[in-house]
Each structure stands twice: as structure tokens, then as C-alpha cells.
Enzyme design. Structure first.
Site, mmCIF file in Angstrom:
data_model
loop_
_atom_site.group_PDB
_atom_site.id
_atom_site.type_symbol
_atom_site.label_atom_id
_atom_site.label_comp_id
_atom_site.label_asym_id
_atom_site.label_seq_id
_atom_site.Cartn_x
_atom_site.Cartn_y
_atom_site.Cartn_z
ATOM 1 N N HIS A 154 -18.815 -1.676 -4.223
ATOM 2 C CA HIS A 154 -19.938 -0.850 -4.680
ATOM 3 C C HIS A 154 -19.688 0.633 -4.446
ATOM 4 O O HIS A 154 -20.377 1.471 -5.026
ATOM 5 C CB HIS A 154 -21.222 -1.279 -3.974
ATOM 6 N N ASP B 164 -20.107 9.243 -4.637
ATOM 7 C CA ASP B 164 -20.982 8.063 -4.739
ATOM 8 C C ASP B 164 -20.315 7.062 -5.678
ATOM 9 O O ASP B 164 -19.769 7.461 -6.719
ATOM 10 C CB ASP B 164 -22.339 8.476 -5.331
#
Ligand code: ADQ
Length: 476
Positions: A162, A371
Site C-alpha cells: 500500500h 504517499d
């Protein structure tokens, strides 16, 4: 309720944390993603429940709801310190986000990481069925695939990261970096958020196994094992974000917030309190904005929601202090008797309420320093009123910037540029807002959460039919 798709194979998801039904959802993109995958297909979800136990873990506790079996495993204090706070969040998280300053490596923590992965594998084993497809999530559980193979599991194994995957020059800082890469090759399918992450993984594979390991068709061959490494950009459930956002506009929480603005414009940020989310830089960009464009004084409220996370890790204590100081300084300097420039809240809200807040916002500000994807950026787009949408300011260093190219893209370290972007967003004419929003909505519909899980599961199914197996020769 979502219809459960029945099929031959059962989906088994494993992640460090699980979110049990009816408990208020822990914020975090991973839980949102896994749950929507499982709600679609039914299956089993194994992970830690979030409580630290006094003793060594026993058997997982099982709970069945709406076609999903939740298997909660325990973590004792020592493992919580060394595996969770230590290796996962004190070594891998900072390293993978390119924050070497925050990284502290130790052999004890590395051992705890290995042991907890072994314990997860051991607890999962008796729950497995012959037709299962096993999908492991995120950096806490990289060795789990190898551990499961060692226990004799021959079913297809997938792994999805992720967070970003670092380029080999960064990864090499980790003493056992080659083991980490080797561990990843025990899966049949390895998934990343963006092409950047996949390219970084290839750079590592080349370093450890040689360039010939990466085949022309994108598959990776190591000895007699073949795996697929691919990009699966995670998304959101666009329709459900939209309907939650619309419905919660008339809820007490959203109405109170909206009325309290007294007609002012709203800029909104929602992030876990984490140094990778760029909050200190964002607060300072807002300060520059108020300096550069004093005509906005009293006209814009910036609402930043940042629930505390990992508050036992030193770097998180430091970032919290810096943010409190920065918010206090800006408010002390610019506030008026009837106006507070920053409203800074360290708490959770029900997801639907957050979606209502996002819909109320004229500007969504998402400026992480790094991110994997960033679901808040996609939620902001989905939550908007299409006729009169707000403007998204998005960091080029978020995975989401690869898809949301119609956002106002900024370098989060360039606080002056971010300050200018806030002004550009506030002044943007309606036709341009609609054009940008339409373009982004199309992308997030195409790559929504259902597409993400369907594509990953399909890749696992292909592995099951022998297309890309990581099986030892002679494996059943
Ligand atoms: P996170 O770092 O947690 O996820 P993000 O992708 O933004 O970041 O997901 C956060 C989720 O939690 C969003 O759905 C958001 O709405 C929710 N949330 C945030 N604050 C909340 C609050 N106060 N109350 C309730 N809900 C809240 C990790 C990676 C990301 C990647 C995701 C998914 O770091 O890069 O996008 O996994 O893969």
C-alpha cells in the site's frame, strides 16, 4: 448491503490490523480497501485486533458477519514494541517513504518481525481451505509468503504494497535488503500502487538476481519460480462516497460545521497524523498564503483533521509538537475576534461525516511528502457536487498524482508555490473547476475500489491456473 459474489475460490486477506464490524472504523486506507474487497467476494480476514495482550498469542478469535470471517490474532507488549512500533513503523515505514532520519535499525526488531510473521503464518494455517486465494497486505507482512510456503501452503499467494516501494539506492540502506527482495519473490503476484513503485522493485530485482530475471512479458523468473509484478492503483467506492457525502450534508455534525463557517470559504485536509503527510509544510504554506494574500483574511477557514496514529513512536511525538506550535503560531498571528484561520482537530469522525465535510469544502488540500496512493484525494473528488465542484490541490509525490493529473499539482516542499495554489484554487472560475473535476471523476470511476480488488483477484486466479506460479517443482 453489497451482494456477495460466490465462486469456487475463497478470498483470504491477511493484514497487520483488521477492523471488526461495528467497531468505529480505524482510519486508514488499507482497512477501507480490504473490507470492500471482502464485502464483494466474502471470505476470511486475519489480522491483529489492535489491543496489546498480556500473554503470548493463542488461537485467533473468530467472528462471522455478512459472509466475512474475521480472525483476530493477539500481539503481546514485546512484539508490539519490536515488531509493530520497531521494525514495521520505525524501520520499514520511514525507509519506504524516503525518511532516513526517522529510521532506527536493530537486530532484535528484525527478529521480532520474523517471529510475528511466523506466528501469523502458524495461526492462519489451520483456517485455510483447499480452494483459497491468499492475499497478503502491506509492509508488516513481507516474509509471510515465505513462511506460509515453508509450512507447506501451495495455494496462490499475492502481496500488495500500500505504501511506496523505494528505489534500490534507498533500499540498500536496509542491512537485510536482499532478504526483503527474496521474500517478495515467494509470492505469485506482487502488486504496487504506481509504475514508479514497480520500476523501483525492478531496480531491486536486477541488483539481487541480475537483469535477466525480468522477462520481456513483465514476469520475473528466479530459478524455477515465476511471478508477476504489476500495478494495481487502489481507488474508492465512488457511488458510496457520493451518497454518503450527500446524505450527511443534512446530518447534525456537518450542518453544525457548515453553519459555523458563517459564509466563509472552506479549505479542508484529512490525514492520519504522520510525518509523511507533509502537515508541517502545509501549515507553513498556509501561513505564506495569508501573508501573500491578506485580502483573504477572515474569508477562508482551513479545517485540518488529523487523528493521532502510532503515538508510541518518537518521530510521531515530535511531529505532533511541531504541528501544535505551527497551528498556534498562525492562529496567534492572523486570527481575529470572530475568525480562527486554522481549525486543527486530532480526532476521528465517522467516514460518512468526513465525506460531508469534504463535499462542503471549496478546496481540498492533499500535500504528502510521499504517499503510496492517498485515498483522501480520491474521496475529495468523489464527494464533490458536480455542478459546483471544489478544487483539489495535490502533491506530485502522492501516488494519486499519477492519475489525478487535472488537480492543481504542487511540490509540497515549495511552500510558496502551495500558498499560490491556494489562491489559484479560490479564484478558479466555475467552467475550469468543472472541467478539471469531470476529468478526475472519470479516472476515479475507471480505477475504483471494485476494479482494484477484481484485477488483483483475477491475477491470483491466473496464478491458480498455472499461468504464473511460484511453486517449487513437485508442489501440489
Ligand atoms: P493511509 O496512509 O492511511 O493509507 P489514505 O490513503 O489517505 O492514507 O487513507 C486514509 C483513509 O482513512 C481514508 O479513507 C480516510 O477517509 C480515512 N480517514 C482519515 N482520517 C480519518 C478520520 N479522522 N476519521 C475517519 N476516517 C479517516 C495507506 C497508504 C496510502 C494508500 C492507502 C490505501 O499510506 O498511500 O492510499 O494505504 O492503499
Amino acid at each position: 448491503m453489497t451482494e456477495v459474489v460466490s465462486g469456487m475460490a475463497r478470498l483470504v486477506c491477511v493484514s497487520n490490523r483488521i477492523t471488526l464490524p461495528r467497531k468505529s472504523a480505524a482510519p486508514g486506507g488499507l482497512a477501507v480497501g480490504v473490507l470492500s474487497a471482502l464485502k464483494r467476494t466474502g471470505g476470511l480476514w486475519l489480522g491483529w485486533g489492535g489491543e496489546v495482550s498480556e500473554h503470548e498469542p493463542g488461537e485467533p478469535e473468530l467472528l462471522v458477519r455478512d459472509g466475512v470471517t474475521y480472525a483476530t490474532v493477539e500481539l503481546c507488549q514485546k512484539d508490539f514494541d519490536n515488531y509493530y512500533n520497531g521494525y514495521a513503523n520505525g524501520v520499514l515505514w520511514p525507509l519506504f517513504h524516503y525518511f532516513l532520519k526517522g529510521m532506527r535499525y536493530s537486530i532484535e526488531q528484525r527478529d521480532a518481525y520474523e517471529n510475528v510473521n511466523h506466528s501469523f503464518a502458524r495461526q492462519l494455517l489451520p483456517l485455510l481451505q483447499p480452494q483459497d486465494l491468499i492475499w497478503v497486505h502491506d509492509y508488516h507482512l513481507i516474509p509471510l509468503g515465505r513462511q506460509l510456503r515453508a509450512l507447506g501452503v501451495r495455494r496462490p499467494l499475492g502481496f500488495f504494497l500500500h505504501i511506496p516501494f523505494p528505489n534500490i539506492e534507498m533500499l540498500r540502506v536496509l542491512p537485510p535488503y536482499a532478504d526483503l527482495l527474496r521474500d517478495l519473490t515467494h509470492y505469485d503476484v506482487v502488486g504496487f500502487q504506481t509504475q514508479n513503485d514497480l520500476a523501483a522493485f525492478h531496480s531491486g530485482i536486477e541488483q539481487v538476481f541480475g537483469a535477466e530475471a525480468i522477462r520481456g512479458d513483465g514476469r520475473i523468473r528466479i530459478g524455477d519460480r515465476v511471478l508477476r509484478a504489476e500495478v494495481f492503483p487502489i481507488g474508492v467506492d465512488v457511488n458510496s462516497v457520493q451518497s454518503d457525502a450527500v446524505a450527511s450534508m443534512s446530518s447534525d455534525g456537518v450542518r453544525r460545521m457548515y453553519e459555523s463557517l458563517m459564509g466563509r470559504q472552506l479549505m479542508m485536509g484529512v490525514d492520519r497524523l504522520d510525518y509523511s503527510k507533509g502537515l508541517v509544510e502545509r501549515f507553513s504554506a498556509y501561513e505564506h498564503f495569508l501573508e501573500m494574500y491578506p485580502q483573504n483574511s477572515g474569508r477562508l477557514t482551513y479545517l485540518q483533521i488529523a487523528p493521532l496514529s502510532r503515538s508510541d513512536v518518537r518521530a510521531y511525538v515530535d511531529i505532533r509538537q511541531s504541528l501544535e506550535q505551527a497551528a498556534g503560531r498562525t492562529n496567534g498571528r492572523f486570527a481575529d475576534t470572530d475568525w480562527t484561520p486554522i481549525r486543527y482537530l486530532n480526532r476521528n469522525f465517522p467516514h460518512a461525516t468526513l465525506m460531508g465535510f469534504l463535499r462542503s469544502a471549496n478546496v481540498g488540500i492533499v500535500t504528502p511528502l510521499r504517499d503510496g496512493m492517498n485515498l483522501v484525494a480520491k474521496e475529495f473528488v468523489a464527494a464533490q457536487n458536480q455542478e459546483d465542484p471544489g478544487v483539489l490541490i495535490l502533491s506530485t509525490l502522492a501516488g494519486a498524482a499519477r492519475e489525478l493529473t487535472a488537480a492543481l499539482l504542487v511540490n509540497p516542499y515549495d511552500t510558496h508555490a502551495v500558498g499560490h495554489a491556494i489562491q489559484t484554487a479560490l479564484a478558479m472560475p466555475l467552467p475550469e473547476r468543472r472541467e478539471r473535476h469531470d476529468a478526475m471523476l472519470q479516472v476515479i470511476r475507471r480505477n475504483d475500489i471494485a476494479a482494484w480488488s477484481r484485477r488483483f483477484v483475477e491475477a491470483l486466479e491466473k496464478a491458480d491456473t498455472g499461468d504464473a506460479r511460484v511453486r517449487a517443482v513437485g508442489g501440489s
